[in-house]
Write a protein that holds these residues in place. Structure first.
Motif, PDB file in Angstrom:
ATOM      1  N   ASP A  51      -2.434   1.548 -15.642  1.00  0.00           N
ATOM      2  CA  ASP A  51      -2.801   0.590 -14.608  1.00  0.00           C
ATOM      3  C   ASP A  51      -1.611   0.434 -13.668  1.00  0.00           C
ATOM      4  N   LEU A  52      -1.890   0.409 -12.385  1.00  0.00           N
ATOM      5  CA  LEU A  52      -0.861   0.198 -11.372  1.00  0.00           C
ATOM      6  C   LEU A  52      -1.238  -1.071 -10.618  1.00  0.00           C
TER       7      LEU A  52
ATOM      8  N   GLU B  21       2.314   1.608  -3.451  1.00  0.00           N
ATOM      9  CA  GLU B  21       1.260   2.052  -4.367  1.00  0.00           C
ATOM     10  C   GLU B  21       1.052   3.564  -4.262  1.00  0.00           C
ATOM     11  N   HIS B  22       1.047   4.069  -3.040  1.00  0.00           N
ATOM     12  CA  HIS B  22       0.838   5.499  -2.821  1.00  0.00           C
ATOM     13  C   HIS B  22       1.929   6.322  -3.511  1.00  0.00           C
TER      14      HIS B  22
ATOM     15  N   LEU C 265       3.117   9.019 -10.838  1.00  0.00           N
ATOM     16  CA  LEU C 265       2.438   8.979 -12.128  1.00  0.00           C
ATOM     17  C   LEU C 265       1.506  10.178 -12.290  1.00  0.00           C
ATOM     18  N   ARG C 266       0.775  10.505 -11.226  1.00  0.00           N
ATOM     19  CA  ARG C 266      -0.132  11.657 -11.281  1.00  0.00           C
ATOM     20  C   ARG C 266       0.648  12.945 -11.549  1.00  0.00           C
TER      21      ARG C 266
ATOM     22  N   TYR D  38       0.837  -1.205   0.000  1.00  0.00           N
ATOM     23  CA  TYR D  38       0.000   0.000   0.000  1.00  0.00           C
ATOM     24  C   TYR D  38       0.874   1.258   0.000  1.00  0.00           C
TER      25      TYR D  38
ATOM     26  N   GLN E 248      -1.364   8.272 -17.041  1.00  0.00           N
ATOM     27  CA  GLN E 248      -2.426   7.367 -16.643  1.00  0.00           C
ATOM     28  C   GLN E 248      -2.037   5.969 -17.081  1.00  0.00           C
TER      29      GLN E 248
ATOM     30  N   LEU F 262       3.961   5.454  -5.996  1.00  0.00           N
ATOM     31  CA  LEU F 262       3.898   5.354  -7.459  1.00  0.00           C
ATOM     32  C   LEU F 262       2.700   6.112  -8.031  1.00  0.00           C
ATOM     33  N   LYS F 263       1.554   6.070  -7.344  1.00  0.00           N
ATOM     34  CA  LYS F 263       0.384   6.835  -7.808  1.00  0.00           C
ATOM     35  C   LYS F 263       0.704   8.323  -7.840  1.00  0.00           C
ATOM     36  N   GLU F 264       1.373   8.810  -6.799  1.00  0.00           N
ATOM     37  CA  GLU F 264       1.760  10.224  -6.755  1.00  0.00           C
ATOM     38  C   GLU F 264       2.705  10.571  -7.903  1.00  0.00           C
TER      39      GLU F 264
END
Length: 173
Positions: free
Chosen positions: A111-112, A96-97, A103-104, A93, A109, A99-101
């Motif tokens: 899939d992660l 994921e946080h 990419l954003r 988790y 955009q 990597l999401k940051e």
């Protein structure tokens, strides 16, 4: 930085080597990064492996655990005596946080997909994580290659995501 006892570190290294060996056979459409310290969103996380391909970005945590590993509503339970390692999903988790940051912030955009990869030959999985792919190392490539993305990535997008991750990461010593 929390230091693992030397026997745990050696066990972890064995798992990471086994996973890295499998990832060598993914194919040229995938980019594979090993042992990266990624920074984004004010945080930083160490990743065992990151794979970028036409069907998404996969962050893989290798676990060289033996014995029964059971996924329950309460988390992960292990049958091995003397087993004190916690639930690997908490770490994924956090990964994921970050990597999401990243990419954003990079305007990407994709899939992660988080993957918990169990590498010990005497590991028995019972159930799976509700949030992450849960595989033994011999099923890792199949799990990655058969993931159906919401939106496929072009070769240029794959290269751009790899570049973005490299620009915001380093290889720890």
């Amino acid at each position: 930085m929390v230091r693992k006892p030397s026997h745990e570190a050696a066990y972890g290294d064995e798992g990471e080597r086994s996973t890295a060996h499998q990832l060598r056979y993914l194919g040229s459409e995938y980019r594979v990064l090993h042992n990266r310290q990624v920074r984004a969103g004010g945080g930083s996380q160490q990743f065992d492996h990151i794979v970028v391909g036409p069907n998404g970005v996969f962050h893989i945590d290798s676990k060289h655990w033996s014995g029964e590993v059971r996924f329950t509503a309460q988390g992960v339970e292990r049958s091995k005596e003397g087993s004190h390692q916690g639930d690997p999903t908490a770490q994924l988790y956090r990964h994921e946080h970050v990597l999401k940051e990243l990419l954003r912030d990079g305007g990407v955009q994709a899939d992660l997909v988080g993957v918990i990869c169990f590498t010990h030959p005497h590991c028995e999985l019972v159930g799976s994580s509700p949030a992450f792919l849960t595989v033994k190392v011999d099923r890792l490539l199949h799990a990655i290659k058969t993931h159906k993305p919401k939106k496929p990535l072009s070769a240029g997008q794959v290269a751009g995501i790899e570049r973005l991750i490299k620009e915001h990461s380093s290889v720890p010593h």
